[in-house]
Scaffold this motif. Structure first.
Motif, short mmCIF file in Angstrom:
data_model
loop_
_atom_site.label_atom_id
_atom_site.label_comp_id
_atom_site.label_asym_id
_atom_site.label_seq_id
_atom_site.Cartn_x
_atom_site.Cartn_y
_atom_site.Cartn_z
N TYR A 186 0.86 -1.18 0.00
CA TYR A 186 0.00 0.00 0.00
C TYR A 186 0.89 1.23 0.00
CZ TYR A 186 -3.49 -3.31 1.78
OH TYR A 186 -4.32 -4.37 1.95
N ALA A 187 0.92 1.95 -1.10
CA ALA A 187 1.78 3.13 -1.17
C ALA A 187 1.33 4.16 -0.15
CB ALA A 187 1.74 3.73 -2.56
N ALA A 188 2.29 4.71 0.57
CA ALA A 188 1.99 5.73 1.57
C ALA A 188 3.18 6.65 1.69
CB ALA A 188 1.67 5.08 2.91
N SER A 189 2.94 7.80 2.27
CA SER A 189 4.06 8.71 2.47
C SER A 189 4.36 8.80 3.96
CB SER A 189 3.71 10.09 1.93
OG SER A 189 2.59 10.61 2.59
N GLN A 190 5.57 9.19 4.25
CA GLN A 190 6.01 9.24 5.64
C GLN A 190 5.26 10.35 6.38
OE1 GLN A 190 8.59 7.09 6.71
NE2 GLN A 190 7.98 7.71 8.76
N ARG A 191 4.74 9.99 7.55
CA ARG A 191 4.06 11.00 8.34
C ARG A 191 5.07 11.71 9.21
NH1 ARG A 191 -0.90 8.90 10.93
NH2 ARG A 191 0.50 7.49 12.01
N THR A 192 5.03 13.00 9.18
CA THR A 192 6.02 13.75 9.98
C THR A 192 5.51 14.05 11.37
OG1 THR A 192 5.21 15.63 8.72
CG2 THR A 192 7.38 14.77 8.14
N GLU A 193 4.23 14.32 11.49
CA GLU A 193 3.72 14.60 12.83
C GLU A 193 2.42 13.83 13.03
OE1 GLU A 193 2.05 18.78 12.86
OE2 GLU A 193 2.87 18.61 10.84
N TYR A 194 2.08 13.63 14.28
CA TYR A 194 0.88 12.86 14.54
C TYR A 194 -0.35 13.75 14.57
CZ TYR A 194 -1.75 8.86 15.90
OH TYR A 194 -2.64 7.83 15.90
N HIS A 195 -1.25 13.48 13.68
CA HIS A 195 -2.54 14.18 13.78
C HIS A 195 -3.64 13.19 13.49
CE1 HIS A 195 -2.39 14.39 9.36
NE2 HIS A 195 -1.14 14.68 9.54
N PRO A 196 -4.26 12.67 14.52
CA PRO A 196 -5.26 11.62 14.36
C PRO A 196 -6.54 12.14 13.70
CG PRO A 196 -5.12 12.27 16.64
CD PRO A 196 -4.04 13.02 15.93
N GLN A 246 -11.85 -5.88 20.20
CA GLN A 246 -12.27 -6.84 21.20
C GLN A 246 -13.56 -6.40 21.89
OE1 GLN A 246 -10.62 -9.46 20.61
NE2 GLN A 246 -9.13 -9.78 22.24
N GLY A 247 -14.47 -5.83 21.11
CA GLY A 247 -15.76 -5.47 21.65
C GLY A 247 -15.85 -4.13 22.33
N GLU A 248 -14.79 -3.35 22.30
CA GLU A 248 -14.92 -2.02 22.90
C GLU A 248 -14.37 -0.94 21.98
OE1 GLU A 248 -11.87 -1.34 26.08
OE2 GLU A 248 -11.95 -3.52 26.19
N PHE A 249 -14.96 0.24 22.11
CA PHE A 249 -14.51 1.37 21.31
C PHE A 249 -13.08 1.73 21.69
CE2 PHE A 249 -18.99 2.45 20.42
CZ PHE A 249 -18.83 2.61 19.06
N LEU A 250 -12.33 2.14 20.72
CA LEU A 250 -10.94 2.47 21.01
C LEU A 250 -10.50 3.57 20.04
CD1 LEU A 250 -9.04 1.06 23.06
CD2 LEU A 250 -7.92 0.02 21.11
N ASN A 251 -9.63 4.42 20.51
CA ASN A 251 -9.02 5.40 19.63
C ASN A 251 -7.84 4.73 18.92
OD1 ASN A 251 -7.65 7.72 18.59
ND2 ASN A 251 -8.78 8.93 20.09
N VAL A 252 -7.59 5.17 17.68
CA VAL A 252 -6.49 4.56 16.91
C VAL A 252 -5.17 4.68 17.67
CG1 VAL A 252 -5.35 4.48 14.68
CG2 VAL A 252 -7.68 5.28 14.84
N LYS A 253 -5.05 5.77 18.42
CA LYS A 253 -3.79 6.02 19.13
C LYS A 253 -3.49 4.94 20.17
CE LYS A 253 -4.78 10.31 20.12
NZ LYS A 253 -4.75 11.61 20.80
N ASP A 254 -4.57 4.34 20.72
CA ASP A 254 -4.37 3.35 21.78
C ASP A 254 -4.26 1.93 21.25
OD1 ASP A 254 -4.70 5.50 23.50
OD2 ASP A 254 -6.87 5.28 23.42
N LEU A 255 -4.46 1.80 19.93
CA LEU A 255 -4.48 0.45 19.36
C LEU A 255 -3.13 -0.24 19.50
CD1 LEU A 255 -5.93 -1.71 17.70
CD2 LEU A 255 -5.19 -0.55 15.66
N ARG A 256 -2.07 0.52 19.31
CA ARG A 256 -0.74 -0.07 19.33
C ARG A 256 -0.44 -0.73 20.66
NH1 ARG A 256 4.43 3.42 17.40
NH2 ARG A 256 2.83 4.20 15.99
N GLU A 257 -0.72 -0.01 21.75
CA GLU A 257 -0.45 -0.56 23.08
C GLU A 257 -1.27 -1.82 23.32
OE1 GLU A 257 1.74 -0.20 25.47
OE2 GLU A 257 2.68 1.09 23.97
N LYS A 258 -2.54 -1.72 22.93
CA LYS A 258 -3.44 -2.83 23.16
C LYS A 258 -2.99 -4.07 22.39
CE LYS A 258 -8.08 -3.99 23.97
NZ LYS A 258 -8.98 -3.76 25.05
N ALA A 259 -2.60 -3.85 21.15
CA ALA A 259 -2.12 -4.98 20.34
C ALA A 259 -0.85 -5.56 20.94
CB ALA A 259 -1.87 -4.52 18.91
N LYS A 260 0.00 -4.71 21.45
CA LYS A 260 1.26 -5.19 22.03
C LYS A 260 1.01 -6.07 23.25
CE LYS A 260 4.91 -2.45 22.50
NZ LYS A 260 5.62 -1.18 22.75
N THR A 261 0.14 -5.59 24.14
CA THR A 261 -0.13 -6.42 25.32
C THR A 261 -0.75 -7.74 24.91
OG1 THR A 261 -1.89 -4.81 25.59
CG2 THR A 261 -0.36 -5.03 27.42
#
Lengths: 158, 194
Positions: free
Chosen positions: A148-158, B75-90
């Motif tokens: 999946y082609a993507a570009s590098q993200r420089t800062e986090y903006h969700p 896993q059945g609960e709402f989550l922000n994308v930012k927290d997904l990484r930690e959750k997947a790691k655990t």
């Protein structure tokens, strides 16, 4: 005994520019080698999504591209504003995709055929429906290595 | 008559020509290398075959759902994308042998000896047809990042250097401990219109 110098005015010798072309040529060669021209002219609007865990696409000769996005303005009259697929230099239908992959693969060297990578360059506002369709078509064509082609993200903006 | 001396070729315009070419290449160049997230698609199913129902232990699966509004249900609960990484790691790590997390099985690994590995875990990613591509890539990215971080942590703890800097054999060993298992489910159309 000191040498007696002539009292005439000392002229600074002109700067030799004879090596300038060589310098410029070396720069020129650097850019010629490092450059990669655009493979095709985009007929669809593509702003690739951003991500952080990116891998480089190694060998260009093993990669084929699928472009997805809304047609650019000059094509909108003929092709509408829905997301479309572009293969090489033309719009394509999803049904042509399998043939395209098979054709491209058979055109490759035999020992490299299994290394074929398909890079999906899709606009970030594309709906997953069409991406899923493309992925299913690729599966049927046995092109399982994708990117999946993507570009590098420089800062986090969700 | 004296022999005429051949005049030297004036090379002063050579620089101009070279400059012209240089500028042309400077303008047309795109230095960016193609980058992206590499994935492997599953083998295609024979057309006449029903989808095989794979028996996967429930505790081994980590289900990530992404709906048409780009919301995440993990896993059945709402989550922000930012927290997904930690959750997947655990989940992948399952340090404390939680009964809701993947089974740890002892395994022989080079360089490490016998270690308990959650090798049967699977991360199942499902998305809607209306999901935005950027959101999908973000989720994929977080999942890959979870694996990369785990591998890097292990490498630093064991060998003292980054995973990227390891030689192939050691990387392989770490990969057996943390195998990347992201499954993209067969597409479904979750509610909503097409």
């Amino acid at each position: 005994m000191a040498k007696i110098r002539k009292a005439g005015k000392k002229e600074v010798p002109a700067l030799s520019t004879s090596s300038l072309p060589d310098l410029i040529f070396s720069l020129l060669f650097f850019f010629m080698v490092a450059t990669s021209m655009k493979e095709v002219t985009y007929m669809v609007e593509i702003r690739v999504p951003e991500a952080t865990e990116l891998q480089k696409l190694e060998k260009k000769s093993l990669v084929r591209y699928i472009y997805m996005g809304t047609p650019q303005r000059e094509y909108q009259k003929a092709y509408g504003t829905e997301t479309r697929i572009q293969l090489d230099d033309a719009f394509a239908d999803i049904r042509q995709l399998e043939d395209y992959v098979v054709r491209e693969r058979s055109a490759m060297k035999e020992d490299e055929q299994s290394l074929l990578t398909i890079s999906i360059k899709a606009d970030k506002d594309t709906k997953m429906g069409i991406v899923t369709d493309v992925k299913q078509a690729l599966r049927r064509a046995y092109a399982l290595k994708i990117n999946y082609a993507a570009s590098q993200r420089t800062e986090y903006h969700p | 008559m004296a022999k005429r001396k051949c005049p030297e070729i004036n090379a002063s315009s050579m620089a101009d020509i070279a400059f012209l070419l240089l500028i042309f290449f400077l303008v047309t160049t795109t230095m960016s290398v193609d980058k992206g997230l590499s994935r492997r698609l599953p083998q295609p199913l024979p057309p006449d075959m029903e989808k095989p129902s794979v028996e996967v232990n429930k505790r081994n699966t980590f289900i990530v759902l992404l709906n048409s509004n780009n919301q995440l249900l993990v896993q059945g609960e709402f989550l922000n994308v930012k927290d997904l990484r930690e959750k997947a790691k655990t989940f992948i790590k399952n340090e404390f042998n939680d009964p809701n997390m993947p089974v740890r099985k002892p395994m022989e690994v080079d360089y490490f000896g016998t270690v308990e590995v959650t090798k049967d875990h699977i991360i199942s990613l499902q998305n809607d047809r209306m999901t935005q591509y950027q959101a999908y890539i973000e989720v994929q990215n977080e999942l890959v990042a979870a694996y990369n971080e785990l591998r890097d942590e292990l490498s630093r703890a064991k060998f003292g250097i980054a995973y990227e800097a390891l030689d192939e054999d050691r990387q392989k060993a770490i990969q057996t401990i943390y195998p990347q298992k992201i499954s993209e489910a067969e597409p479904k159309n979750y509610g909503g219109k097409k």
